[in-house]
Scaffold this active site. Structure first.
Site, PDB file in Angstrom:
ATOM      1  N   ASP A   1       0.862  -1.173   0.000  1.00  9.92           N
ATOM      2  CA  ASP A   1       0.000   0.000   0.000  1.00  9.92           C
ATOM      3  C   ASP A   1       0.907   1.234   0.000  1.00  9.92           C
ATOM      4  O   ASP A   1       2.122   1.152   0.145  1.00  9.92           O
ATOM      5  CB  ASP A   1      -0.962  -0.021   1.202  1.00  9.92           C
TER       6      ASP A   1
HETATM    7  C1  NOJ Z   1      -3.962   3.893   0.217  1.00 10.25           C
HETATM    8  C2  NOJ Z   1      -5.172   3.017   0.334  1.00 10.25           C
HETATM    9  O1  NOJ Z   1      -5.123   2.286   1.545  1.00 10.25           O
HETATM   10  C3  NOJ Z   1      -5.336   2.035  -0.805  1.00 10.25           C
HETATM   11  O2  NOJ Z   1      -6.592   1.431  -0.684  1.00 10.25           O
HETATM   12  C4  NOJ Z   1      -5.184   2.726  -2.117  1.00 10.25           C
HETATM   13  O3  NOJ Z   1      -5.343   1.795  -3.151  1.00 10.25           O
HETATM   14  C5  NOJ Z   1      -3.825   3.389  -2.187  1.00 10.25           C
HETATM   15  N1  NOJ Z   1      -3.704   4.365  -1.130  1.00 10.25           N
HETATM   16  C6  NOJ Z   1      -3.584   4.078  -3.519  1.00 10.25           C
HETATM   17  O4  NOJ Z   1      -4.370   5.193  -3.632  1.00 10.25           O
END
Ligand code: NOJ
Length: 798
Positions: free
Chosen positions: A301
């Site tokens: 993430d």
């Molecule tokens: C953080 C989020 O937790 C995740 O769900 C998302 O896909 C990513 N950022 C990218 O934006």
């Protein structure tokens, strides 16, 4: 087929929808022998090896690096010289770079200036549609219709591809049992069976079982693992649970998604039993790759690799190495793999073969997507919410609304559906006419200007018989600090927050407006843009701002009220449920919000949604879910209206100041007609355990039930099938969903519905963490919610 024409793909998008019977799409993915045949193909892997041989260490590591060259969806945006990095082959993927022009800019550099011409992979959060915004995922789960999720995913895939995106960060399959956690909005709710069915459907819709198709994109199933169980519902917080619960509940939807062929997964921010998920070899390698045979790649993430430093498991070089070795193949915006891994390899701390393996996994997906053959995106026509797109969004939204309550009002009868009797209707509330909020919390590329509000839709039907007053804002002046905390630069940022300056006056106006009407529709909820989704945990679950005061003031007029709740999480509706005769849960319905709500209010659509998540009476009950484990001191059948009179009432598992039960339980949802259930039948009352185990997932018993529409209008019932294992070596939940079917019945019509029972439905993890079936009695219920009463049983013998 060319990538450039969305129009020509329209038929492709609509055809599966038209053909879809219940579960029609799911069979192929379920029977697939390996998770993704394309990624395992010999030819593809030969191409990967040939390319890998030519790569320098720096170029290899470049394939493990992803940056956001657009807006930020997390802290620490890196702001590097991307053109130069791409030319040197040191970037594999970008997120948040959208559209033909922007993606082609970088792709031309990669294809023409980098030594090996490896195409970039562009990814983005496509959560509930791409340009065409559909209801949020929690709402889709409320449809209990996997083919609807599949349709939305495919629709998003077509639009994402037209924008240069071949990779979506969806579906989120985290089990969410605590609505304090803002990300419950992106989930399919609390149940592993429903969650797994939806997970398979999302993957199927995006990937179409064939990554090379111009209308499919690779998914990133997230967030692996157990992100939804963050302690106290606080986002990014630690998760701590037994391996038994992890396997029996939380891992199930991820496993279903992998079995459906998911090409990539995203590692989560949380730790699991003390080991951060982004450096967790047990989940990322042992379970995901060895046990499940996953052969795609894992992306971290946002910043999760560098955040391992905050988890206190080492400095930058150490945590990068731990993440890579554990099985995180690509570093999203952490800027660590690209800066420290080469040094770690050269100093002998990590063998180059670990890097090679991660590169293979990434390249496999790029080859499978056909990016080497079709790296660019043709400029298409500007997006518009055309009638067919609107029709698609409306049709899906219509299925997601849940009728929570529809009690008769003295002298009027049931308020819903609204009939011509309602001469004057007052529409009140801060969500009645707010395009941005109705769009939902995670519509990155969606545009609020396309949203049809409740006010617009009701105006279309009622003309000047509609009265309107906003009543109040979603937040008060004092709450402005919440807005400041989250008001940052992103496409869907809240830039139009203007708290109503004088709540007392606007509430008084709303009361006056209500008095002029025969019936009042109140549109209340919470601000999607500020208080739902990521980093949007709440410690309370009521309506925000002074909406509760508005509700109570309008209720005091004694006008009949229909409450429409617009929120991405179960809210505490306790006062409303006691004082308002009709309540509709409408979630965040997307661009056709107003039309979908009006369809249900006026009875053009008979509501068929069912709750995917229990609604609490009080936030203190959370985490609240129906599939609880038994207790030695159950509090069932207690009347809590009085203080305990004897030890049988006092020394039990209960709250002294609240019921144990949900206000509206999992699976709950009413209709404008009624359904009756006959006594379920079972094809065999007794079956040997060994036969079930040996059946390898094939059904050994069938449970059948006759469901009848006993009302006067046609309706769709979600028939739900629950079991309880009453005597296992490891205690089992008091009820577990093991099947469901959407059944449409004309008035008076009856249908026979069958549910298979075999190893898949009956197994559980024993103390050795092996899936098994033991001699026992299974209680079995069939009905319209988790309170289902029609009962039978199955005896499993030695
Ligand atoms: C953080 C989020 O937790 C995740 O769900 C998302 O896909 C990513 N950022 C990218 O934006």
């Amino acid at each position: 087929m060319k990538f450039n024409s969305l129009r020509s793909l329209r038929l492709l998008v609509l055809l599966p929808w038209l053909l879809a019977g219940q579960g029609w799409f799911l069979g192929a993915a379920q029977n697939r022998p390996v998770p993704n045949e394309q990624l395992a193909s010999k030819d593809l892997n030969a191409r990967v090896e040939a390319l890998l041989e030519k790569m320098t260490l720096e170029e290899k590591i470049g394939q493990l690096v992803q940056y956001s060259a657009g807006y930020a969806t997390g802290p620490n945006a890196s702001n590097l010289k991307y053109d130069e990095l791409v030319a040197r082959g040191q970037v594999s993927s970008f997120l948040n770079v959208v559209g033909a022009e922007a993606t082609n800019h970088y792709q031309h550099i990669a294809m023409e200036k980098s030594r090996l011409h490896i195409p970039l992979l562009f990814g983005q959060d496509v959560i509930h549609g791409h340009r065409t915004t559909f209801p949020v995922p929690l709402a889709l789960a409320a449809s209990w219709d996997p083919s609807a999720a599949e349709f939305v995913a495919h629709y998003g895939a077509v639009e994402a591809r037209a924008d240069g995106l071949a990779w979506v960060f969806s579906p989120m399959v985290d089990i969410a049992r605590d609505p304090r956690w803002g990300r419950i909005i992106e989930s399919s709710g609390e149940d592993p069976y429903l969650g797994s069915a939806m997970a398979r459907a999302w993957v199927k819709g995006y990937q179409q079982d064939d990554l090379s198709r111009p209308d499919s994109v690779a998914v990133s199933v997230k967030h692996f693992a157990a992100y939804g169980a963050a302690v106290a519902g606080r986002d990014y917080n630690a998760t701590d649970m037994s391996e038994l619960t992890l396997r029996q509940v939380y891992l199930k939807p991820y496993h279903a998604a992998v079995d459906a062929g998911a090409a990539t997964l995203m590692s989560s921010f949380n730790s699991i039993n003390g080991i951060p998920a982004t450096a967790n070899p047990f989940t990322l390698t042992q379970i995901l790759r060895r046990e499940w045979g996953f052969d795609g790649f894992v992306v971290s993430d946002w910043g999760a690799v560098s955040e391992l430093i905050n988890h206190s498991i080492g400095d930058g070089p150490t945590v990068a190495l731990k993440a890579l070795e554990a099985g995180v193949d690509m570093d999203m915006e952490g800027n660590l793999y690209g800066t420290v891994i080469a040094g770690q390899v050269r100093s002998g701390k990590i063998p180059e073969s670990v890097v090679d393996e991660a590169v293979r996994r990434v390249l496999r997906v790029k080859f499978a997507l056909g990016l080497f053959e079709h790296p660019y995106t043709a400029e298409g026509p500007a997006y518009d919410a055309t009638p067919d797109r609107r029709a698609a969004a409306r049709r899906v939204a219509d299925e997601t609304l849940v009728l929570l309550k529809n009690d008769p009002v003295e002298g009027v009868g049931a308020l819903l559906p609204l009939t011509a009797k309602a001469k004057k209707v007052a529409l009140i509330g801060p969500l009645a006419d707010n395009q941005r909020e109705l769009l939902g919390a995670w519509a990155v590329t969606g545009d609020p200007k396309y949203v049809v509000t409740l006010r617009t839709a009701l105006q279309e039907r009622l003309g000047d018989r509609l009265l309107y007053a906003q009543g109040c804002d979603l937040l008060t002046g004092e709450d402005a600090s919440i807005v400041k905390r989250v008001d940052f630069d992103r496409p869907m940022a809240a830039d139009d927050h203007s708290p109503v300056p004088d709540d007392a006056r606007t509430i008084a106006e709303a009361v006056d407006t209500s008095k002029k009407a025969d019936v009042v529709i109140l549109a209340l909820g919470e601000p999607a843009n500020w208080m739902e989704g990521e980093a949007a945990s709440r410690a309370t679950l009521g309506f925000t701002g002074v909406q509760e005061q508005l509700l109570e003031a309008v209720a005091a007029t004694r006008k009949p009220i229909i409450l429409v709740v617009l929120a991405g999480r179960p809210l505490e509706l306790t006062w409303a449920a006691a004082h308002v005769p009709a309540i509709v849960e409408a979630w965040s319905p997307g661009i056709e919000a107003g039309h979908a709500v009006a369809d249900v209010l006026f009875g053009d659509v008979n509501p068929s949604g069912k709750l995917p998540s229990s609604f609490p009476r009080s936030v203190g009950q959370e985490p609240l879910y129906y599939a609880q484990l038994p207790t030695g001191r159950p509090a069932a059948h207690l009347d809590l209206s009085h203080f305990p009179q004897n030890p049988q009432e006092k020394f039990v598992s209960r709250y002294m100041d609240e019921e144990n039960s949900a206000l509206f339980p999992f699976g709950w949802g009413l209709s404008y007609t009624r359904f009756s259930y006959a006594q379920p039948t079972i094809s065999r009352a007794e079956v040997p355990a060994q036969e079930v185990i040996a059946s390898a997932g094939k059904p050994v018993v069938k449970v059948g039930v006759d469901v009848r529409n006993t009302g006067s209008v046609a309706g769709t019932e979600v028939v739900q099938f629950y079991i309880r294992n009453t005597a296992a070596s490891v205690e089992q939940p008091v009820r577990e969903l093991k099947g469901f079917a959407r059944v449409t019945l004309a008035p008076g019509e009856q249908k026979h519905v069958e549910f298979p029972l075999g190893f898949d439905e009956l197994n559980f993890y024993n103390v050795d963490l092996k899936r098994t079936v033991e001699p026992t009695i299974y209680k079995i219920w069939v009905g319209g919610s988790s309170l289902a009463k029609a009962e039978t049983s199955l005896r499993v013998v030695e």
